[in-house]
Every structure is written in C-alpha cells, then in structure tokens.
Design an enzyme around this catalytic site. Structure first.
Site, mmCIF file in Angstrom:
data_model
loop_
_atom_site.group_PDB
_atom_site.id
_atom_site.type_symbol
_atom_site.label_atom_id
_atom_site.label_comp_id
_atom_site.label_asym_id
_atom_site.label_seq_id
_atom_site.Cartn_x
_atom_site.Cartn_y
_atom_site.Cartn_z
ATOM 1 N N GLU A 118 -2.803 7.600 -4.050
ATOM 2 C CA GLU A 118 -3.261 7.118 -4.211
ATOM 3 C C GLU A 118 -4.738 7.809 -5.443
ATOM 4 O O GLU A 118 -5.449 8.196 -7.267
ATOM 5 C CB GLU A 118 -2.913 6.017 -5.735
ATOM 6 C CG GLU A 118 -3.788 4.606 -4.438
ATOM 7 C CD GLU A 118 -3.237 3.393 -4.999
ATOM 8 O OE1 GLU A 118 -1.958 2.875 -4.715
ATOM 9 O OE2 GLU A 118 -4.329 1.960 -4.885
ATOM 10 N N ARG A 177 0.963 -1.120 0.209
ATOM 11 C CA ARG A 177 0.001 -0.153 -0.039
ATOM 12 C C ARG A 177 0.688 1.293 0.401
ATOM 13 O O ARG A 177 2.028 1.031 0.552
ATOM 14 C CB ARG A 177 -0.677 0.066 1.093
ATOM 15 C CG ARG A 177 -2.159 -0.778 1.674
ATOM 16 C CD ARG A 177 -3.003 -0.340 -0.434
ATOM 17 N NE ARG A 177 -4.041 -1.861 0.284
ATOM 18 C CZ ARG A 177 -4.450 -2.498 -0.344
ATOM 19 N NH1 ARG A 177 -3.486 -2.821 -1.253
ATOM 20 N NH2 ARG A 177 -5.464 -3.515 -0.947
ATOM 21 N N HIS A 236 -1.936 0.370 -9.505
ATOM 22 C CA HIS A 236 -2.563 -0.581 -8.278
ATOM 23 C C HIS A 236 -3.495 -1.897 -9.228
ATOM 24 O O HIS A 236 -4.250 -1.698 -9.265
ATOM 25 C CB HIS A 236 -3.624 -0.202 -7.485
ATOM 26 C CG HIS A 236 -3.661 -0.965 -6.592
ATOM 27 N ND1 HIS A 236 -4.368 0.047 -4.910
ATOM 28 C CD2 HIS A 236 -3.664 -2.303 -5.864
ATOM 29 C CE1 HIS A 236 -4.111 -1.219 -4.362
ATOM 30 N NE2 HIS A 236 -3.828 -2.543 -4.536
HETATM 31 P P1 NAI Z 1 -0.610 -10.897 5.406
HETATM 32 O O1 NAI Z 1 -1.463 -10.782 6.322
HETATM 33 O O2 NAI Z 1 -0.373 -13.267 4.672
HETATM 34 O O3 NAI Z 1 0.753 -11.229 5.655
HETATM 35 C C1 NAI Z 1 1.185 -9.833 6.005
HETATM 36 C C2 NAI Z 1 2.716 -9.880 6.629
HETATM 37 O O4 NAI Z 1 2.650 -8.460 7.231
HETATM 38 C C3 NAI Z 1 2.751 -11.285 8.210
HETATM 39 O O5 NAI Z 1 3.576 -11.944 7.968
HETATM 40 C C4 NAI Z 1 2.551 -9.951 8.863
HETATM 41 O O6 NAI Z 1 2.839 -10.426 10.651
HETATM 42 C C5 NAI Z 1 3.307 -9.215 8.424
HETATM 43 N N1 NAI Z 1 2.759 -7.462 9.289
HETATM 44 C C6 NAI Z 1 2.497 -7.427 10.262
HETATM 45 N N2 NAI Z 1 2.382 -5.779 10.139
HETATM 46 C C7 NAI Z 1 3.510 -5.627 10.325
HETATM 47 C C8 NAI Z 1 4.814 -4.734 10.855
HETATM 48 N N3 NAI Z 1 4.207 -3.761 11.479
HETATM 49 N N4 NAI Z 1 5.857 -4.912 10.284
HETATM 50 C C9 NAI Z 1 6.339 -5.603 9.724
HETATM 51 N N5 NAI Z 1 5.388 -6.684 9.332
HETATM 52 C C10 NAI Z 1 4.275 -6.987 9.062
HETATM 53 O O7 NAI Z 1 -0.993 -10.401 4.198
HETATM 54 P P2 NAI Z 1 -0.422 -10.905 2.251
HETATM 55 O O8 NAI Z 1 -1.504 -11.913 1.812
HETATM 56 O O9 NAI Z 1 0.769 -11.445 2.310
HETATM 57 O O10 NAI Z 1 -0.640 -9.509 1.779
HETATM 58 C C11 NAI Z 1 -0.068 -8.120 2.208
HETATM 59 C C12 NAI Z 1 -0.537 -7.560 1.208
HETATM 60 O O11 NAI Z 1 0.319 -6.996 0.103
HETATM 61 C C13 NAI Z 1 -1.910 -6.821 1.738
HETATM 62 O O12 NAI Z 1 -2.051 -6.853 3.205
HETATM 63 C C14 NAI Z 1 -2.158 -6.031 0.857
HETATM 64 O O13 NAI Z 1 -2.357 -4.324 1.088
HETATM 65 C C15 NAI Z 1 -1.864 -5.612 -0.137
HETATM 66 N N6 NAI Z 1 -2.163 -6.304 -1.919
HETATM 67 C C16 NAI Z 1 -1.529 -5.520 -2.705
HETATM 68 C C17 NAI Z 1 -2.581 -6.004 -3.556
HETATM 69 C C18 NAI Z 1 -1.903 -5.157 -5.367
HETATM 70 O O14 NAI Z 1 -2.961 -5.180 -5.983
HETATM 71 N N7 NAI Z 1 -1.360 -4.411 -5.439
HETATM 72 C C19 NAI Z 1 -2.966 -6.961 -4.096
HETATM 73 C C20 NAI Z 1 -3.288 -7.721 -3.217
HETATM 74 C C21 NAI Z 1 -2.495 -7.503 -1.477
#
Ligand code: NAI
Length: 338
Positions: A260, A231, A300
């Site tokens: 954005e 993000r 995005h």
């Molecule tokens: P997830 O929840 O499986 O993994 C997120 C990881 O970040 C977890 O391991 C968590 O422990 C870690 N985390 C959380 N807070 C943290 C912090 N303060 N410091 C360090 N690590 C931290 O999420 P996933 O499925 O891997 O997706 C990640 C992000 O990708 C989503 O939340 C979304 O914002 C973004 N995304 C973007 C897309 C796009 O089209 N550009 C599409 C899908 C997701």
C-alpha cells in the site's frame, strides 16, 4: 531529548509541545519518507507513523539515535534487527484502539452485507430504488476470527451481539477466553472451510506473511467474505484476485493492501532504475481489487477516530517520557515472535 516528529496533523504540535515542554522537538509536515535528505547528528528520537519504512540506512542518518517511537500498534515498518544492532529502542502503542479497529471491521462487514456503498452511489446518481441491492443477515452466520488478541476479542463480542456463531484460529489459543466468551478454536483450514465471514486480526511478521495464500484459499467456504483490517501482506493479493474470479470469495473489504505504501508513490515505481517485479505485480493486483464491484477498499483507516488518536498521542508522549526517565515502556523486543 532532541526529537524529530513526522506525519502529525497541525493541532498535534501544540498538544505534544505542551506535554513535553523540556524536549527539543522539530515537527515535520508529512511522513518521514518525504525527508530523504534529513540528517541530524544530535537527534535522539524519531517519532513516526506506519507509512514510512525505517531501515538501517534511515537510522544511519541519525548517529545519536536512541529511540524510535511509532504512533501505531504494528511495528512491521521498522527493521528491528537493525535497531537492535544500533542499540536503538523501538516503542509502540499496544492498546489504543482495540474497540476502534473492531468497530471498523464491523463497519466494513455491514457495508458489504447491506450493499451500503452501492446503495449510496445509486441514490447520489439520482435513482431511488432498492432493486438489485438485496443483502444478507449477519445473525446466524459463522464468523471466523483469525487472531484473538486485543482487537479480535472485541470483534468476538460484537459478533455475538449480532447473533453470529464465532469460530477462531490463533497460534496461541486462549482456553480461558474461549470458555468465557463461548467460542471454539479450530485449525486454520477448518476455519477457512466453515466461516461465512473471515476477519483478520493478527500482526504482520514472517509467520503471518501470506497466511491466506494461493494454496489455502481453495479451502475457503464457497461464497465467503474476507475482511482485512490487519496488514496487507497477511494475505497474498493474487490469491484474493483468483478467489474473486472463481467465486470462492463473494466479496471482500480491505482496509489494508499489500504494497500500500507504493500505491501512494506509483510514479516512483515507474522511474526506479530496477523496479521490483513482484511489487509492480502486487500494485496491479491492488488496482484490480480497488476497481472490483464486490470489493470495498479503505485507505488504512481503521484506527482513525478522534478518541483513538488522542489515546495514541498520550501513550506516545508517555513512552518518550518513560524512556527519557530510564524506565522504558511498551518496548518491542528484537524478536517479532509468532
Ligand atoms: P494482539 O497482539 O493483541 O493480537 C494478535 C493475536 O494474533 C494474538 O492473539 C496472537 O497470538 C495472534 N497471532 C500472532 N501470530 C499468529 C500467527 N502466526 N497465526 C495465528 N495467530 C497469531 O494485536 P491486536 O492489538 O489485536 O492487533 C492486531 C493487528 O491489527 C496489529 O498487529 C496491527 O497490524 C493491526 N492493526 C491495524 C490497524 C488499522 O488501522 N488497520 C490499527 C491497529 C492495529
């Protein structure tokens, strides 16, 4: 249930109606934010996407609202506290595109490392010459993965396929994962100082707001590259601008930008009675990045494959059915967590 469905492509209507035959669904072209005058005392479900914020004022226009079903993994565009106060559940699509987003992060990385965009533009302009377009190998480079969740894990596997050394930072390190996939967790400053490529895969929430910022950007290894498919506001935009100017970052590839949503409606920023000065500054910085020769910006797009969209729709339809049946799935808690 009475459902308002926004931001769908034309084919989605038949797909969704066929799978939710007993629901009363109104399809609206374009995002929820376009329908500022829409109210409906009977609407129980809003089915939306990420480009529209849904705060308390928006929920208030639908007094019977029970469910917001967002067709995304991230839910930072929804005011969860307001939803909780109103007794509105929020459901998301947690797993549709971990490989999809990881593949896109690598598409961006390869576009940077091999100057694909510059090369294509040059050939289209009529010059078939490789001079000045030398890239760099990924094999042997160190990639720093921030966030080792669903997407981060796929990025780790892909990076290892390219012969890269993997280091990672996560607020909740997973020792089993680090053992199984043979990578090392470091602190954030250690990672920033050691990685040739930094790639972000954390959710956006108060803990990750400006995780990369003007204070810690100076710890980044000189000449590193930054990839952001998470993000926009996980990174302080001004910090990236400065890091590019002073040579800390050699380049960046950004699928997401801070503010954005305002890039899409810039005219509105100019006509607002009290434009937010910080937002205007960030939009200007976004333009600096968009026009920078060593930065690639995409709109995005990381989630956007045929297979992922189908998985998103199937999970969303199931989310609505399960909620309606009294056994909700993929509910986001009121606390966005770390
Ligand atoms: P997830 O929840 O499986 O993994 C997120 C990881 O970040 C977890 O391991 C968590 O422990 C870690 N985390 C959380 N807070 C943290 C912090 N303060 N410091 C360090 N690590 C931290 O999420 P996933 O499925 O891997 O997706 C990640 C992000 O990708 C989503 O939340 C979304 O914002 C973004 N995304 C973007 C897309 C796009 O089209 N550009 C599409 C899908 C997701």
């Amino acid at each position: 249930m009475k459902i308002h469905y926004f931001s769908g492509e034309p084919w989605e209507e038949a797909y969704v109606r066929e799978r939710l035959p007993n629901d009363d669904i109104s399809f609206h072209e374009g995002p929820f934010s376009k329908y500022t005058d829409l109210t409906d005392p009977a609407a129980e479900v809003l089915c939306t996407f990420i480009e529209s914020r849904i705060d308390d004022a928006e929920m208030a226009r639908f007094p019977a609202l029970k469910l917001i079903a967002t067709r995304s993994t991230g839910f930072d565009h929804i005011d969860l506290a307001a939803a909780k106060a109103r007794g509105v559940s929020v459901v998301t699509v947690p797993f549709y595109g971990e490989n999809t987003v990881a593949e896109f992060a690598f598409a961006l990385l390869l576009a940077l490392s091999r100057r694909i965009i510059d090369a294509d533009e040059r050939v289209r302009a009529g010059t078939f010459s490789p001079i000045g377009l030398r890239g760099f190998d990924l094999a042997g480079k160190t990639i720093g993965i921030i966030g080792t969740g669903h997407i981060g894990v796929h990025v780790i596997r892909m990076a290892q396929g390219f012969g890269m050394k993997v280091i990672a930072f996560d607020a909740y390190p997973n020792a089993d994962l680090s053992h199984a996939l043979d990578f090392k967790y470091l602190t954030l400053p250690e990672l920033l100082g050691a990685a040739d490529i930094i790639t972000l895969h954390v959710p956006y929430n108060p803990h990750t707001h400006h995780l990369i910022n003007t204070e810690n950007v100076v710890s980044i290894k000189k000449g590193a590259y930054l990839i952001n498919t998470a993000r926009g506001a996980v990174v302080e935009t001004g910090a990236v601008v400065d890091a590019l100017k002073n040579g800390i970052l050699a380049g960046a590839a950004l699928d997401v930008l801070e503010e954005e949503d305002k890039l899409k409606e810039e005219a509105m920023l100019l006509t607002m009675p009290h434009p937010n000065a910080d937002a205007v500054k960030t939009v200007l910085e976004d333009h600096y990045l968009i026009n920078h020769p060593r930065v690639i910006v995409t709109p995005h797009l990381a989630f956007n494959t045929t297979e992922a969209i189908e998985r998103i729709l199937d999970t969303t339809i199931d989310n609505i059915k399960q909620f309606s049946a009294g056994s909700p799935k993929n509910v986001v808690s009121g606390d966005t967590g770390a």
